[in-house]
Design a protein around this motif. Sequence first.
Motif, PDB file in Angstrom:
ATOM      1  N   VAL A  37      -2.021  -4.783   0.957  1.00  0.00           N
ATOM      2  CA  VAL A  37      -2.375  -3.494   1.580  1.00  0.00           C
ATOM      3  C   VAL A  37      -2.506  -3.672   3.085  1.00  0.00           C
ATOM      4  O   VAL A  37      -1.993  -2.870   3.879  1.00  0.00           O
ATOM      5  N   ARG A  38      -3.194  -4.735   3.486  1.00  0.00           N
ATOM      6  CA  ARG A  38      -3.342  -5.000   4.922  1.00  0.00           C
ATOM      7  C   ARG A  38      -2.006  -5.378   5.557  1.00  0.00           C
ATOM      8  O   ARG A  38      -1.709  -4.973   6.681  1.00  0.00           O
ATOM      9  N   LYS A  39      -1.207  -6.135   4.844  1.00  0.00           N
ATOM     10  CA  LYS A  39       0.066  -6.605   5.387  1.00  0.00           C
ATOM     11  C   LYS A  39       1.002  -5.451   5.716  1.00  0.00           C
ATOM     12  O   LYS A  39       1.670  -5.456   6.759  1.00  0.00           O
ATOM     13  N   VAL A  40       1.077  -4.451   4.842  1.00  0.00           N
ATOM     14  CA  VAL A  40       2.013  -3.343   5.065  1.00  0.00           C
ATOM     15  C   VAL A  40       1.431  -2.279   5.990  1.00  0.00           C
ATOM     16  O   VAL A  40       2.146  -1.373   6.406  1.00  0.00           O
ATOM     17  N   GLY A  41       0.136  -2.368   6.300  1.00  0.00           N
ATOM     18  CA  GLY A  41      -0.442  -1.473   7.287  1.00  0.00           C
ATOM     19  C   GLY A  41      -1.120  -0.236   6.745  1.00  0.00           C
ATOM     20  O   GLY A  41      -1.337   0.729   7.497  1.00  0.00           O
ATOM     21  N   ALA A  42      -1.468  -0.235   5.455  1.00  0.00           N
ATOM     22  CA  ALA A  42      -2.213   0.903   4.917  1.00  0.00           C
ATOM     23  C   ALA A  42      -3.613   0.911   5.528  1.00  0.00           C
ATOM     24  O   ALA A  42      -4.161  -0.127   5.906  1.00  0.00           O
ATOM     25  N   ASP A  43      -4.195   2.115   5.621  1.00  0.00           N
ATOM     26  CA  ASP A  43      -5.529   2.231   6.214  1.00  0.00           C
ATOM     27  C   ASP A  43      -6.616   1.788   5.256  1.00  0.00           C
ATOM     28  O   ASP A  43      -7.613   1.186   5.668  1.00  0.00           O
ATOM     29  N   GLU A  44      -6.427   2.112   3.961  1.00  0.00           N
ATOM     30  CA  GLU A  44      -7.469   1.806   2.988  1.00  0.00           C
ATOM     31  C   GLU A  44      -6.865   1.508   1.629  1.00  0.00           C
ATOM     32  O   GLU A  44      -5.730   1.893   1.328  1.00  0.00           O
ATOM     33  N   PHE A  45      -7.652   0.826   0.797  1.00  0.00           N
ATOM     34  CA  PHE A  45      -7.296   0.524  -0.584  1.00  0.00           C
ATOM     35  C   PHE A  45      -8.379   1.115  -1.479  1.00  0.00           C
ATOM     36  O   PHE A  45      -9.565   1.002  -1.187  1.00  0.00           O
ATOM     37  N   GLN A  46      -7.958   1.772  -2.569  1.00  0.00           N
ATOM     38  CA  GLN A  46      -8.917   2.312  -3.511  1.00  0.00           C
ATOM     39  C   GLN A  46      -8.434   2.053  -4.932  1.00  0.00           C
ATOM     40  O   GLN A  46      -7.331   2.454  -5.297  1.00  0.00           O
ATOM     41  N   ALA A  47      -9.249   1.366  -5.717  1.00  0.00           N
ATOM     42  CA  ALA A  47      -8.909   1.114  -7.120  1.00  0.00           C
ATOM     43  C   ALA A  47      -9.096   2.396  -7.925  1.00  0.00           C
ATOM     44  O   ALA A  47      -9.999   3.193  -7.648  1.00  0.00           O
TER      45      ALA A  47
END
Length: 316
Positions: free
Chosen positions: A279-289
């Motif tokens: 998620v961080r690598k591709v540049g998304a702002d946030e991750f939510q399960a």
Amino acid sequence: MSGVMHNVDQRTQMVGQNRLEMLLFRLASKQVYGINVFKVKEVLPCPRLTSMPKSKAVVRGVSHIRGGTTPILDLGLAIGLKPLEKVEEAFVIVTEYNGKTQGFLVNSVDRIVNMKWEDILPPPKGSGHAHYLTAVTRLDEQLVEIIDVEKILAEVSPVNEEVGAGVITDEARAAAVSLKVLICDDSRIARKQIERCVQQIGIETVTLEDGKQAWDHLQAMLSEGKDPLQEYAMLISDIEMPEMDGYTLTTRVRDDPQLRGLHIILHTSLSGVFNQNMVRKVGADEFQAKFHPDELAQKVIDRILSMGGIVPALEE
């Protein structure tokens, strides 16, 4: 079977390249089904099952696996086929979805194949909503069906879709006026869950079925002279989707000068440190399960409050 699962961790390194590896299996017929290897914890011959009183028929029992009690679901029965008869000769695919572990009882397990997401297509149009498929593909001149596991789990153990009292404040509702959220998920059940969560805040939603549809939609807006960053407060996207996965969609958005400012939440049943690193690598702002309505709602609220609720909706 240990050979089939050997080095699964290394295989997941292709995630983010619009590729996946699927574990192929069969139920009660020659039809081949697939499941993403990244969700598979292990495959083993069916262990001893203990029945659960008052459980649904699809739950054939529970088993003690690696120090934990795991429910075992008859996958064929769950999608409307006949129950598996020779349980003692069957296999269990132990998976993790939405942070929960469950086993799926299948007739046989075949092999792992390397696929491109672009070769995996949505179910045929006109197939209705009663089916349990999120996608299909062809392999060795044979149709492979990918089952909507989230739909099965929602039927077996429904999740609470209501946002908790006190999460949505008057300030949040006021800030939500005139805002829209773009939702992208190949599971109809998941789309409805996200849509309901966001709409409870008071935000209008636009829903699409996969990453390619979302990308084409954003590009069409630009070609029409519209600014997606003015219309959408954010994009909430699944990761696993036919034709274009969420990682690839995010990468393309970040590479486009007109879109790179779009706020992106990757919302997925995948879990683990590896996924969060991607998620961080591709540049998304946030991750939510998936699926925690209070947590998702709070992320949406935090975003709209940071914007001041001043983004105008474009004229219809």
